[in-house]
Design a protein around this motif. Structure first.
Motif, PDB file in Angstrom:
ATOM      1  N   ARG A 254      46.361  43.422  45.892  1.00 10.02           N
ATOM      2  CA  ARG A 254      47.632  43.711  45.278  1.00 10.02           C
ATOM      3  C   ARG A 254      48.774  43.006  46.019  1.00 10.02           C
TER       4      ARG A 254
ATOM      5  N   THR B 123      46.304  45.567  37.945  1.00  6.47           N
ATOM      6  CA  THR B 123      45.957  46.913  37.483  1.00  6.47           C
ATOM      7  C   THR B 123      45.832  47.832  38.681  1.00  6.47           C
ATOM      8  N   GLY B 124      45.638  49.094  38.384  1.00  4.91           N
ATOM      9  CA  GLY B 124      45.523  50.080  39.439  1.00  4.91           C
ATOM     10  C   GLY B 124      44.275  49.927  40.298  1.00  4.91           C
TER      11      GLY B 124
ATOM     12  N   ALA C  78      51.957  49.527  35.511  1.00  2.64           N
ATOM     13  CA  ALA C  78      52.175  49.243  36.929  1.00  2.64           C
ATOM     14  C   ALA C  78      52.996  47.967  37.103  1.00  2.64           C
TER      15      ALA C  78
ATOM     16  N   GLU D  57      43.361  49.578  31.038  1.00  5.53           N
ATOM     17  CA  GLU D  57      42.832  48.484  31.841  1.00  5.53           C
ATOM     18  C   GLU D  57      41.847  47.635  31.042  1.00  5.53           C
TER      19      GLU D  57
END
Ligand code: ADP
Ligand code: MG
Length: 684
Positions: free
Chosen positions: A351, A343-344, A371, A318
């Motif tokens: 998202r 990103t997560g 991802a 990240e």
């Protein structure tokens, strides 16, 4: 019609009878063809040597005169040690035999003798493995004898004899497989000849000639398979032929804060060419750390966006994703190109919004970790995927995209060139572009290996750099496979350094921090609010803070070479002289070799080569999992150049129409047929 030696049972070779066929079966040999294909893995050299030219510990053969009476000591009934003085080249040496006292009677003073054994330079001892008396019986003196990998009751002597016999009976029937033009081009021995010499070379040079031919053949056939596969797939024009706006790309490049290096220009041209083709690009961009891969990728992404498509940049961490997003924004902002970070650590809501924008095409370039390619991510029109560092864009990822109706061009970037290239060349499914030079004006990083006892001085060095306005990274002790302990180490070192440098700000970065914590600390380091950054290896790849000039690595002997080189690549990115200090345990032998490599060279290609050497290719690839081919004669590392050559030759051959029809290539086409090239699955 030629006789197929592979259909001929090995028992056709006279002397292969009794238990022998079974013993050969244990080596996988059932046919004459397989027997002949069972190459020696080295030669025993019985060439007579001059004692002034040999090194301690060498295995050598010498001729001399017996100059004394043999002395025998018995140990029990059968064990013995016998010594005898021999004059070799007017030097008195002692020959030592173990358990061969039955030779005693043959050792008469004044007689000539040929001895093979291990040379002890200090004591002038030769420990004998083979003894010959000139003029008596068969001699192997002066020859090279093949050494086969054998098991069970088979002996080298029997194998040598049997190979000789097989060649005698069937040698003439060995067919040529390489096209005549290639034999001529590389001055390769005909197959028949090469096989004979491989099993019984007259000289080392002949053995090498034979090996060279067989290596080429092996790699060529392998590459032919790859290239034919690839050629058959290339014709499937199912990629996007981007209408690249070259003037716009040129303007973009001109507006960069620096001029591209010649390598960067070259590589960008290769990529732009690929983008315009109707087939899918699958290209590897390799270049040392700091060679400037990112800006090349950015230019390619720019080209794709200008042609109406979207781009994705995938990175392993990240931190890197954030950094790349920032640099892309700087470059793309004047052109109104929309970027986003996936990103997560996004909230569900964020998202969802982002995915919707992507699908509607409101986002031009998305940056993120893996991802990015997950099942629920849809693009409106994905034209290019760039992956940065470490991760090969895999088979699975491409098929996920295919299922979603996308077949983007793919650019993979890597800073660990050789191993990757080996792999890719071996798979033959990628084109390779290389950045051969660093941008001008870079000063080579000075690297020092020190012991833990010198920690005080290292701290002094950090103080010196920081007080001069620079910044430093401190990479923490590594405890394999325990992220928790690594983190603890980082916390400890951080506390120590805070204590040592009360006047500076010492930051801490490790894998257990949240993405926003990491982002914040990186931001502070980038802006020099933090001068010393203590970190675990999460920092490793790609991070770019030009004002940092010092990289300190604790426990450096526990890191792999490529990893150390990557870490070192975090400094030396600006105008100031940079340093790398490796703190290593002097007792770790492998570690010592690595430190030597690091202090010897700054060249990533050279580092990668040494890394392979030190680890051994088997280690490196973990051969089984990697699915890399294992060759009989060729060695992926030492024969790499031949591999590349063979690859180009095979590629050229399959491009020629007459290869697919001409009579002289029929046997090669049959080979491809046998290898299922025409019926197999698609390349991914
Ligand atoms: P890497 O190949 O390791 O990914 P980067 O792309 O991060 O290297 O580039 C390293 C640094 O060099 C960056 O700060 C980048 O802006 C700069 N850079 C790239 N190309 C050039 C060039 N042609 N001239 C000068 N600086 C360059
Ligand atoms: Mg990079």
């Amino acid at each position: 019609m030629a006789i197929d030696l592979y259909a001929l049972p090995v028992t056709q070779v006279s002397g292969v009878k009794g238990k022998k066929p079974e013993e050969l079966l244990a080596l996988g040999i059932t046919s004459v063809g397989q027997l002949l294909d069972y190459y020696p893995f080295r030669y025993e050299d019985y060439t007579l040597r001059d004692l002034t030219q040999v090194k301690d510990g060498d295995k050598i053969t010498v001729q001399g005169t017996i100059a004394g009476v043999p002395q025998v000591q018995m140990y029990g009934r059968t064990k013995s040690r016998m010594t005898c003085k021999i004059v070799v080249d007017s030097l008195f040496i002692t020959a030592v035999w173990f358990n061969r006292h039955f030779l005693r009677d043959k050792l008469t003073a004044g007689a000539e003798i040929v001895l093979t054994g291990k040379w002890d330079q200090k004591r002038l001892h030769l420990t004998i493995s083979e003894t010959e008396f000139p003029g008596q019986g068969k001699s192997q003196t002066g020859t090279l004898q093949p050494v086969y990998s054998i098991t069970g009751a088979l002996t080298q002597k029997w194998m040598r004899q049997t190979m000789k016999q097989a060649l005698l009976q069937f040698g003439e029937l060995i067919p040529e497989v390489l096209p005549a033009e290639l034999l001529t081009r590389y001055d390769l021995l005909p197959r028949k000849k090469a096989m004979a010499l491989l099993h019984a070379p007259g000289s080392l040079e002949q053995g090498q000639q034979a090996r060279r031919r067989m290596v080429y053949e092996e790699l060529f056939l392998f590459q032919l398979k790859m290239q034919a596969y690839r050629a058959l797939n290339h014709d499937r024009a199912d990629g996007v032929a981007h209408p690249v706006d070259l003037p716009a790309v040129r303007a973009f490049v001109r507006a960069l804060p620096f001029t591209l290096t010649a390598s960067q220009k070259q590589v960008l041209a290769e990529i732009l060419h690929d983008l315009q083709q109707p087939h899918c690009m699958n290209r590897l961009l390799q270049g040392d750390v700091g060679a400037g891969k990112t800006v090349v990728a950015a230019s390619a992404l720019f080209a794709v966006v200008k042609s109406g498509y979207q781009g994705a940049l995938m990175v392993p961490t990240e931190i890197l994703a954030e950094q790349h997003k920032r640099s892309l924004d700087r470059l793309f902002e004047p052109y109104g190109i929309q970027t986003a970070l996936l990103t997560g650590s996004l909230t569900d809501r964020q998202r969802r919004d982002l995915l919707a924008s992507l699908q509607m095409g409101l986002i031009d370039v998305v940056v993120g970790t893996h991802a990015l390619i997950q099942e629920d991510v849809y693009f409106r029109q994905l034209g290019l995927v760039v992956t940065d560092e470490q991760h090969r864009f895999g088979v699975n990822q491409r098929s996920i995209l295919r299922r979603k109706g996308m077949n983007p061009d793919v650019l993979t970037m890597t800073a660990t060139p050789i191993p990757r290239t080996l792999a890719i060349t071996a798979f033959g499914d990628m084109d390779v572009s290389t950045l051969r030079e660093l941008p001008k004006g870079r000063k080579p990083i000075q690297t020092y290996a020190v012991t833990p006892a010198m920690l005080e001085r290292v701290l002094g060095f950090i103080r010196r750099e920081v007080s001069a306005g620079r910044q430093a990274y401190v990479i923490c002790p590594l405890i394999e496979e325990s992220e928790k302990l690594d983190v603890q180490n980082a916390i400890d070192v951080h506390a120590q350094l805070q204590f040592a440098f009360p006047e500076y700000r010492v930051g801490l970065l490790h894998g257990r921090m949240t993405a926003s914590e990491k982002d914040e600390i990186m931001r502070q380091f980038s802006s020099n609010e933090v001068q010393v950054l203590v970190s675990t290896t999460v920092i490793e790849v790609g991070v770019d803070v030009p004002n940092s000039t010092l990289m300190v690595v604790y426990d450096a002997d526990r890191f792999g070479l490529s990893q150390l080189h990557q870490l070192r690549g975090r400094v030396g990115r600006g105008e100031h002289q940079s340093y790398c200090i490796l703190i290593a345990d002097p007792k770790n032998e492998v570690g010592k070799e690595r430190m030597k490599a690091m202090t010897d060279t700054n060249d990533g290609f050279e580092i990668a080569r040494r890394d392979l050497e030190l680890r051994g290719p088997g280690d490196f690839f973990g051969t089984k999992q990697s699915g890399l081919p294992e060759f009989r004669v060729a060695d992926m590392v030492t024969d790499f150049e031949t591999m590349e050559q063979a690859r180009d030759d095979a590629a050229e051959l399959v491009r020629r129409p007459d290869f697919w029809t001409g009579a002289s290539y029929a046997s090669l086409r049959q080979f491809l047929q046998r290898e299922n090239i025409f019926t197999g699955d698609l390349l991914d």
